[in-house]
Design an enzyme around this catalytic site. Structure first.
Site, PDB file in Angstrom:
ATOM      1  N   LYS A  79       4.917  -2.704   1.702  1.00 37.53           N
ATOM      2  CA  LYS A  79       3.449  -2.313   2.696  1.00 37.53           C
ATOM      3  C   LYS A  79       4.369  -1.946   3.947  1.00 37.53           C
ATOM      4  CE  LYS A  79      -0.653  -4.746   4.347  1.00 37.53           C
ATOM      5  NZ  LYS A  79      -1.539  -3.591   3.870  1.00 37.53           N
ATOM      6  N   TYR A 135       4.160  -3.890   7.796  1.00 37.69           N
ATOM      7  CA  TYR A 135       2.979  -4.431   8.527  1.00 37.69           C
ATOM      8  C   TYR A 135       2.214  -5.463   7.446  1.00 37.69           C
ATOM      9  CZ  TYR A 135      -0.511  -1.540   6.370  1.00 37.69           C
ATOM     10  OH  TYR A 135      -1.454  -0.832   5.506  1.00 37.69           O
ATOM     11  N   GLU A 176      -4.904   3.110  -6.961  1.00 35.83           N
ATOM     12  CA  GLU A 176      -5.580   2.145  -6.103  1.00 35.83           C
ATOM     13  C   GLU A 176      -6.222   3.132  -5.168  1.00 35.83           C
ATOM     14  OE1 GLU A 176      -2.902   0.233  -3.275  1.00 35.83           O
ATOM     15  OE2 GLU A 176      -1.468   1.725  -3.150  1.00 35.83           O
ATOM     16  N   LEU A 193      -0.277  -1.395  -3.938  1.00 38.97           N
ATOM     17  CA  LEU A 193      -0.089  -2.336  -2.854  1.00 38.97           C
ATOM     18  C   LEU A 193      -0.588  -3.591  -3.649  1.00 38.97           C
ATOM     19  CD1 LEU A 193       1.005  -3.137  -0.179  1.00 38.97           C
ATOM     20  CD2 LEU A 193      -1.491  -3.716   0.304  1.00 38.97           C
TER      21      LEU A 193
HETATM   22  N1  PDD Z   1      -4.983  -2.037   3.636  1.00 38.23           N
HETATM   23  N2  PDD Z   1      -3.927  -0.839  -1.026  1.00 38.23           N
HETATM   24  C1  PDD Z   1      -3.628  -0.227   0.229  1.00 38.23           C
HETATM   25  C2  PDD Z   1      -3.125   0.873   0.124  1.00 38.23           C
HETATM   26  C3  PDD Z   1      -3.994  -0.943   1.305  1.00 38.23           C
HETATM   27  O1  PDD Z   1      -3.391  -0.160   2.360  1.00 38.23           O
HETATM   28  C4  PDD Z   1      -4.680  -2.131   1.334  1.00 38.23           C
HETATM   29  C5  PDD Z   1      -4.974  -2.890   2.552  1.00 38.23           C
HETATM   30  C6  PDD Z   1      -4.992  -2.823   0.006  1.00 38.23           C
HETATM   31  C7  PDD Z   1      -5.527  -4.221   0.066  1.00 38.23           C
HETATM   32  O2  PDD Z   1      -4.621  -5.212   0.461  1.00 38.23           O
HETATM   33  P1  PDD Z   1      -5.171  -6.410   1.013  1.00 38.23           P
HETATM   34  O3  PDD Z   1      -6.282  -6.992  -0.073  1.00 38.23           O
HETATM   35  O4  PDD Z   1      -4.131  -7.320   0.934  1.00 38.23           O
HETATM   36  O5  PDD Z   1      -5.823  -6.205   2.254  1.00 38.23           O
HETATM   37  C8  PDD Z   1      -4.425  -2.214  -1.012  1.00 38.23           C
HETATM   38  C9  PDD Z   1      -5.157  -2.774   4.956  1.00 38.23           C
HETATM   39  C10 PDD Z   1      -6.258  -3.582   5.194  1.00 38.23           C
HETATM   40  C11 PDD Z   1      -4.963  -1.833   6.274  1.00 38.23           C
HETATM   41  O6  PDD Z   1      -4.055  -1.069   6.019  1.00 38.23           O
HETATM   42  O7  PDD Z   1      -5.927  -1.745   7.089  1.00 38.23           O
END
Ligand code: PDD
Length: 266
Positions: free
Chosen positions: A121, A7, A153, A177
């Protein structure tokens, strides 16, 4: 059935997708990792996402898309030759308000018990959701994760710390991620000559930090002001968003506005 899908969550400001090429590149990398053929090229994705944005009422949106492997009898080995199923939706994007930023978030530190391919992801977010719920049980908004004594993270965001004016964040690896917002923040630090290091961060450094930030497409860059019930930081800034955060946040808002005004952006 197997959580066998990838996703993306793409922020949209003023009806324009932010960092779309980067989100599509990460989608491609995740699909390749688990051997799903990308059903669309960038132009097709861009047009599809554009239609979703157009048909929804909000100026600022959060576009969620997922690609599942497709329809097949239940079988553990990845079936081949399937047509992937694509699902796309949008919600209103509400970034943190000034009041929420001034208050900051609360987090607890938990052992990262997820698998060893966090760079993919995947929609298999059971571990992340479980950890986030453990944080919520303690009245916290986020779970910051450590593995073998080092910061990885958070349950749905990346983490930066500040010590003695230097911003530090872990390097990309299979344990986190590769956040699109993480990259934007690093670009902003570089562009504004703000001292920063990309290197492993120990749990002890995390706990002794002057500032802790999280970054994600929905939270942008957001301060964590309470860690394991203790205020983050020292002296007069303890428990408040710090001065380095304030600079980074201001630069982030300017950067966002500038990029979204440029005609080259999708
Ligand atoms: N989540 N780490 C994890 C585990 C995440 O699920 C996310 C993002 C990030 C940050 O990635 P980005 O900057 O590309 O949004 C880091 C999204 C927003 C979600 O699952 O809703």
């Amino acid at each position: 059935m197997f959580g066998d899908a990838i996703y993306e969550v793409i922020p949209v400001y003023s009806r324009r997708a932010f960092r779309l090429p980067e989100h599509l590149a990460r989608l491609e990398a995740s699909l390749q990792a688990i051997r799903i053929d990308n059903p669309h090229d960038s132009a097709q994705w861009s047009s599809l996402i554009g239609k979703i944005i157009e048909r929804n009422p909000w100026e600022d949106q959060s576009v969620y898309l997922q690609v599942t492997r497709g329809v097949a009898p239940r079988e553990h080995q990845f079936p081949e030759g399937l047509t992937p199923t694509v699902f796309v939706m949008a919600n209103s994007l509400v970034t943190p308000s000034k009041a929420q930023i001034d208050r900051g978030g609360s987090a607890i530190v938990l052992a990262d018990f997820r698998w060893l391919h966090c760079e993919v992801k995947s929609v298999s977010l059971l571990g992340n959701c479980w950890l986030r719920t453990l944080a919520a049980d303690r009245g916290c908004t986020e779970a910051i994760l450590v593995r073998d004594g080092f910061l990885t993270e958070a349950s749905s965001s990346n983490v930066f710390i500040v010590k003695d004016g230097v911003v530090v964040t872990p390097p990309k690896s299979n344990l986190m991620l590769p956040g699109i917002t993480y990259d934007v923040v690093l670009e902003i630090l570089r562009a504004n000559a703000m001292a920063h290091e990309v290197r492993p961060v120990s749990e002890a450094e995390l706990r002794a930090a002057d500032e802790v930030w999280i970054t994600s497409s929905s939270k942008e860059v957001f301060p964590i002001t309470t860690l394991d019930t203790r205020p983050v930081g020292h002296g007069e800034n303890a428990g408040k968003p710090g001065p380095v955060f304030a600079r980074a946040y201001a630069h982030y808002q300017v950067f966002k506005a500038t990029v979204m005004r440029s005609p080259a952006h999708v």
